[in-house]
Design a protein around this motif. Structure first.
Motif, PDB file in Angstrom:
ATOM      1  N   ARG A  92       0.853  -1.184   0.000  1.00 36.15           N
ATOM      2  CA  ARG A  92       0.000   0.000   0.000  1.00 36.15           C
ATOM      3  C   ARG A  92       0.893   1.240   0.000  1.00 36.15           C
ATOM      4  O   ARG A  92       1.848   1.327   0.784  1.00 36.15           O
ATOM      5  CB  ARG A  92      -0.932  -0.012   1.206  1.00 36.15           C
ATOM      6  CG  ARG A  92      -1.936   1.128   1.253  1.00 36.15           C
ATOM      7  CD  ARG A  92      -3.111   0.783   2.153  1.00 36.15           C
ATOM      8  NE  ARG A  92      -3.992  -0.203   1.518  1.00 36.15           N
ATOM      9  CZ  ARG A  92      -4.981  -0.838   2.156  1.00 36.15           C
ATOM     10  NH1 ARG A  92      -5.204  -0.591   3.434  1.00 36.15           N
ATOM     11  NH2 ARG A  92      -5.735  -1.705   1.502  1.00 36.15           N
ATOM     12  N   ILE A  93       0.561   2.182  -0.876  1.00 42.00           N
ATOM     13  CA  ILE A  93       1.351   3.399  -1.047  1.00 42.00           C
ATOM     14  C   ILE A  93       0.573   4.577  -0.483  1.00 42.00           C
ATOM     15  O   ILE A  93      -0.638   4.709  -0.721  1.00 42.00           O
ATOM     16  CB  ILE A  93       1.669   3.620  -2.542  1.00 42.00           C
ATOM     17  CG1 ILE A  93       2.436   2.409  -3.097  1.00 42.00           C
ATOM     18  CG2 ILE A  93       2.474   4.908  -2.747  1.00 42.00           C
ATOM     19  CD1 ILE A  93       2.430   2.335  -4.611  1.00 42.00           C
ATOM     20  N   TYR A  94       1.269   5.425   0.273  1.00 42.51           N
ATOM     21  CA  TYR A  94       0.647   6.577   0.928  1.00 42.51           C
ATOM     22  C   TYR A  94       1.281   7.873   0.430  1.00 42.51           C
ATOM     23  O   TYR A  94       2.507   7.972   0.305  1.00 42.51           O
ATOM     24  CB  TYR A  94       0.843   6.499   2.445  1.00 42.51           C
ATOM     25  CG  TYR A  94       0.235   5.276   3.083  1.00 42.51           C
ATOM     26  CD1 TYR A  94      -1.064   5.297   3.583  1.00 42.51           C
ATOM     27  CD2 TYR A  94       0.959   4.088   3.188  1.00 42.51           C
ATOM     28  CE1 TYR A  94      -1.630   4.173   4.176  1.00 42.51           C
ATOM     29  CE2 TYR A  94       0.407   2.960   3.779  1.00 42.51           C
ATOM     30  CZ  TYR A  94      -0.889   3.015   4.273  1.00 42.51           C
ATOM     31  OH  TYR A  94      -1.432   1.892   4.846  1.00 42.51           O
ATOM     32  N   ARG A  95       0.443   8.867   0.173  1.00 41.42           N
ATOM     33  CA  ARG A  95       0.893  10.223  -0.131  1.00 41.42           C
ATOM     34  C   ARG A  95       0.085  11.201   0.707  1.00 41.42           C
ATOM     35  O   ARG A  95      -1.152  11.120   0.732  1.00 41.42           O
ATOM     36  CB  ARG A  95       0.726  10.554  -1.618  1.00 41.42           C
ATOM     37  CG  ARG A  95       1.620   9.739  -2.552  1.00 41.42           C
ATOM     38  CD  ARG A  95       1.448  10.200  -3.998  1.00 41.42           C
ATOM     39  NE  ARG A  95       2.178   9.348  -4.922  1.00 41.42           N
ATOM     40  CZ  ARG A  95       3.449   9.528  -5.255  1.00 41.42           C
ATOM     41  NH1 ARG A  95       4.125  10.539  -4.731  1.00 41.42           N
ATOM     42  NH2 ARG A  95       4.041   8.708  -6.111  1.00 41.42           N
ATOM     43  N   ALA A 101      -2.753   3.914  -3.472  1.00 41.98           N
ATOM     44  CA  ALA A 101      -2.720   2.760  -4.381  1.00 41.98           C
ATOM     45  C   ALA A 101      -2.322   1.514  -3.616  1.00 41.98           C
ATOM     46  O   ALA A 101      -1.523   1.571  -2.677  1.00 41.98           O
ATOM     47  CB  ALA A 101      -1.729   3.001  -5.521  1.00 41.98           C
ATOM     48  N   ASP A 102      -2.907   0.378  -4.021  1.00 47.11           N
ATOM     49  CA  ASP A 102      -2.443  -0.941  -3.610  1.00 47.11           C
ATOM     50  C   ASP A 102      -1.749  -1.567  -4.810  1.00 47.11           C
ATOM     51  O   ASP A 102      -2.191  -1.380  -5.954  1.00 47.11           O
ATOM     52  CB  ASP A 102      -3.603  -1.818  -3.155  1.00 47.11           C
ATOM     53  CG  ASP A 102      -4.257  -1.311  -1.876  1.00 47.11           C
ATOM     54  OD1 ASP A 102      -3.643  -0.490  -1.183  1.00 47.11           O
ATOM     55  OD2 ASP A 102      -5.387  -1.744  -1.585  1.00 47.11           O
ATOM     56  N   ALA A 103      -0.663  -2.284  -4.560  1.00 45.63           N
ATOM     57  CA  ALA A 103       0.150  -2.772  -5.666  1.00 45.63           C
ATOM     58  C   ALA A 103       0.718  -4.143  -5.355  1.00 45.63           C
ATOM     59  O   ALA A 103       0.896  -4.522  -4.190  1.00 45.63           O
ATOM     60  CB  ALA A 103       1.288  -1.798  -5.958  1.00 45.63           C
ATOM     61  N   GLY A 104       1.028  -4.888  -6.418  1.00 43.67           N
ATOM     62  CA  GLY A 104       1.680  -6.183  -6.289  1.00 43.67           C
ATOM     63  C   GLY A 104       3.182  -6.070  -6.132  1.00 43.67           C
ATOM     64  O   GLY A 104       3.827  -6.973  -5.606  1.00 43.67           O
ATOM     65  N   GLU A 235      -1.287   3.458  10.353  1.00 49.30           N
ATOM     66  CA  GLU A 235      -2.304   4.392  10.831  1.00 49.30           C
ATOM     67  C   GLU A 235      -1.658   5.701  11.282  1.00 49.30           C
ATOM     68  O   GLU A 235      -2.226   6.784  11.093  1.00 49.30           O
ATOM     69  CB  GLU A 235      -3.098   3.768  11.973  1.00 49.30           C
ATOM     70  CG  GLU A 235      -4.032   2.655  11.531  1.00 49.30           C
ATOM     71  CD  GLU A 235      -5.272   3.170  10.809  1.00 49.30           C
ATOM     72  OE1 GLU A 235      -5.574   4.381  10.903  1.00 49.30           O
ATOM     73  OE2 GLU A 235      -5.950   2.354  10.150  1.00 49.30           O
ATOM     74  N   ALA A 236      -0.462   5.610  11.868  1.00 48.71           N
ATOM     75  CA  ALA A 236       0.255   6.832  12.265  1.00 48.71           C
ATOM     76  C   ALA A 236       0.652   7.644  11.043  1.00 48.71           C
ATOM     77  O   ALA A 236       0.592   8.884  11.060  1.00 48.71           O
ATOM     78  CB  ALA A 236       1.481   6.472  13.100  1.00 48.71           C
ATOM     79  N   SER A 240      -0.860  11.368  10.733  1.00 52.75           N
ATOM     80  CA  SER A 240       0.136  12.435  10.794  1.00 52.75           C
ATOM     81  C   SER A 240       0.355  13.136   9.459  1.00 52.75           C
ATOM     82  O   SER A 240       1.148  14.076   9.373  1.00 52.75           O
ATOM     83  CB  SER A 240       1.476  11.862  11.296  1.00 52.75           C
ATOM     84  OG  SER A 240       1.295  11.141  12.499  1.00 52.75           O
ATOM     85  N   GLY A 241      -0.313  12.669   8.407  1.00 49.32           N
ATOM     86  CA  GLY A 241      -0.174  13.307   7.104  1.00 49.32           C
ATOM     87  C   GLY A 241       1.209  13.184   6.502  1.00 49.32           C
ATOM     88  O   GLY A 241       1.671  14.092   5.796  1.00 49.32           O
ATOM     89  N   VAL A 242       1.877  12.054   6.741  1.00 49.00           N
ATOM     90  CA  VAL A 242       3.225  11.852   6.204  1.00 49.00           C
ATOM     91  C   VAL A 242       3.187  11.942   4.677  1.00 49.00           C
ATOM     92  O   VAL A 242       2.301  11.381   4.021  1.00 49.00           O
ATOM     93  CB  VAL A 242       3.780  10.488   6.659  1.00 49.00           C
ATOM     94  CG1 VAL A 242       5.062  10.128   5.922  1.00 49.00           C
ATOM     95  CG2 VAL A 242       4.022  10.517   8.164  1.00 49.00           C
ATOM     96  N   ASP A 243       4.151  12.657   4.116  1.00 52.99           N
ATOM     97  CA  ASP A 243       4.083  12.976   2.689  1.00 52.99           C
ATOM     98  C   ASP A 243       4.247  11.761   1.781  1.00 52.99           C
ATOM     99  O   ASP A 243       3.652  11.699   0.701  1.00 52.99           O
ATOM    100  CB  ASP A 243       5.121  14.045   2.317  1.00 52.99           C
ATOM    101  CG  ASP A 243       6.544  13.585   2.545  1.00 52.99           C
ATOM    102  OD1 ASP A 243       6.796  12.888   3.545  1.00 52.99           O
ATOM    103  OD2 ASP A 243       7.426  13.929   1.734  1.00 52.99           O
ATOM    104  N   TYR A 244       5.028  10.765   2.219  1.00 51.79           N
ATOM    105  CA  TYR A 244       5.227   9.589   1.367  1.00 51.79           C
ATOM    106  C   TYR A 244       5.635   8.412   2.240  1.00 51.79           C
ATOM    107  O   TYR A 244       6.482   8.546   3.144  1.00 51.79           O
ATOM    108  CB  TYR A 244       6.312   9.839   0.322  1.00 51.79           C
ATOM    109  CG  TYR A 244       6.349   8.786  -0.776  1.00 51.79           C
ATOM    110  CD1 TYR A 244       5.390   8.778  -1.777  1.00 51.79           C
ATOM    111  CD2 TYR A 244       7.325   7.795  -0.792  1.00 51.79           C
ATOM    112  CE1 TYR A 244       5.398   7.807  -2.776  1.00 51.79           C
ATOM    113  CE2 TYR A 244       7.343   6.825  -1.787  1.00 51.79           C
ATOM    114  CZ  TYR A 244       6.373   6.835  -2.780  1.00 51.79           C
ATOM    115  OH  TYR A 244       6.377   5.875  -3.766  1.00 51.79           O
ATOM    116  N   ALA A 245       5.050   7.258   1.984  1.00 53.34           N
ATOM    117  CA  ALA A 245       5.416   6.039   2.704  1.00 53.34           C
ATOM    118  C   ALA A 245       4.921   4.842   1.909  1.00 53.34           C
ATOM    119  O   ALA A 245       3.989   4.939   1.102  1.00 53.34           O
ATOM    120  CB  ALA A 245       4.814   6.023   4.108  1.00 53.34           C
TER     121      ALA A 245
END
Length: 261
Positions: A92-95, A101-104, A235-236, A240-245
């Motif tokens: 799972r990609i976070y911005r 997005a979920d990805a393989g 969830e953190a 916390s609105g982390v820009d990318y993870a």
């Protein structure tokens, strides 16, 4: 989703064999896979946030038992010799704190500043529960474990804050003490439960609607038992609105080369 017999087929695989199957495109939750080997949650954050995440883990050790930390940009660690970008069954990609997005695989999304944290997963001690006679419902059903966002706040660190996430397994009342004793032997993969019984105490309104994973029935004579969950750092990231993870898709774990013993 894999059928209910899948864990019986996959539990004897080595970690390397499992990682090869995920690299080849197999997508499935990993409960019941690679019995005897430690499974881990993945969360990768920009290097400038790695110190905050380390401190967050130290302050919330039951939810975030860190097993290993990679070098900036590294795609493997000491306990995970595979490729962190391809060898998990789901990502799972976070911005800006949002799952986008979920990805393989995340080959195209991995950045040279990302620091990967591997955090212990309670799937590791499920075989020990089963050996002790404690049923594990989601393994029986071939589904993903139910996971819930609670009203319990984690201890914040730096820019990171967020709620405790828990996984739930229904346990026959007569076997609750056994489940506590067995899982308590595994502090590096969350250890003993954080709560037993009434989900409302944790702020969970409805067990039939988990925030992650699949709902499982709690049958007459059973008690819902809750363990801290390694989805807590994700969830953190959101809170916390982390820009990318980049994280694992909940229930789709990194299978390491560490033995459970």
């Amino acid at each position: 989703m894999e059928d209910a017999a899948a864990p019986l087929r996959e539990r004897t695989l080595t970690p390397a064999q499992a990682r090869a199957r995920f690299r080849a495109g197999e997508r499935t939750p990993t409960a019941g896979w690679c019995e005897g080997w430690i499974q881990a949650n993945l969360i990768a954050v920009p290097e400038r946030l790695a110190g905050d995440l380390r401190l967050f883990a130290e302050r919330n050790p039951q939810a975030c038992p860190v097993l290993d930390v990679g070098e900036p940009g590294a795609t493997s660690t000491r306990i995970f010799p595979g490729d962190l970008r391809t060898d998990l069954p789901g990502y799972r990609i976070y911005r800006e704190g949002e799952p986008v997005a979920d990805a393989g695989d995340v080959v195209e999304h991995w950045r040279p500043d990302l620091v990967a944290f591997l955090i212990g997963c309670s799937f590791t001690f499920e075989a020990a529960l089963i050996r002790a006679g404690v049923p594990v419902r989601h393994v029986e059903l071939g589904t993903n474990v139910p996971m819930y966002r609670t009203a319990v706040a984690c201890e914040p660190a730096g820019v990171l804050r967020g709620p405790l996430v828990v996984s739930m397994r229904p346990v026959p009342e007569r076997l609750v003490a056994t489940a506590v004793e067995v899982s308590g032997r595994y502090p590096d993969v969350h250890g003993a439960p954080v709560h037993i019984g009434d989900p409302a105490v944790l702020g969970i309104a409805d067990l039939s609607h988990p925030d992650h994973g699949d709902s499982v029935p709690v049958r007459p004579g059973e008690v819902p038992v809750f363990w801290a969950c390694g989805v807590t750092p994700q969830e953190a990231v959101m809170a916390s609105g982390v820009d990318y993870a980049i994280g694992h898709l909940p229930g789709h774990m990194a299978i390491t080369d560490l033995r459970e013993t």
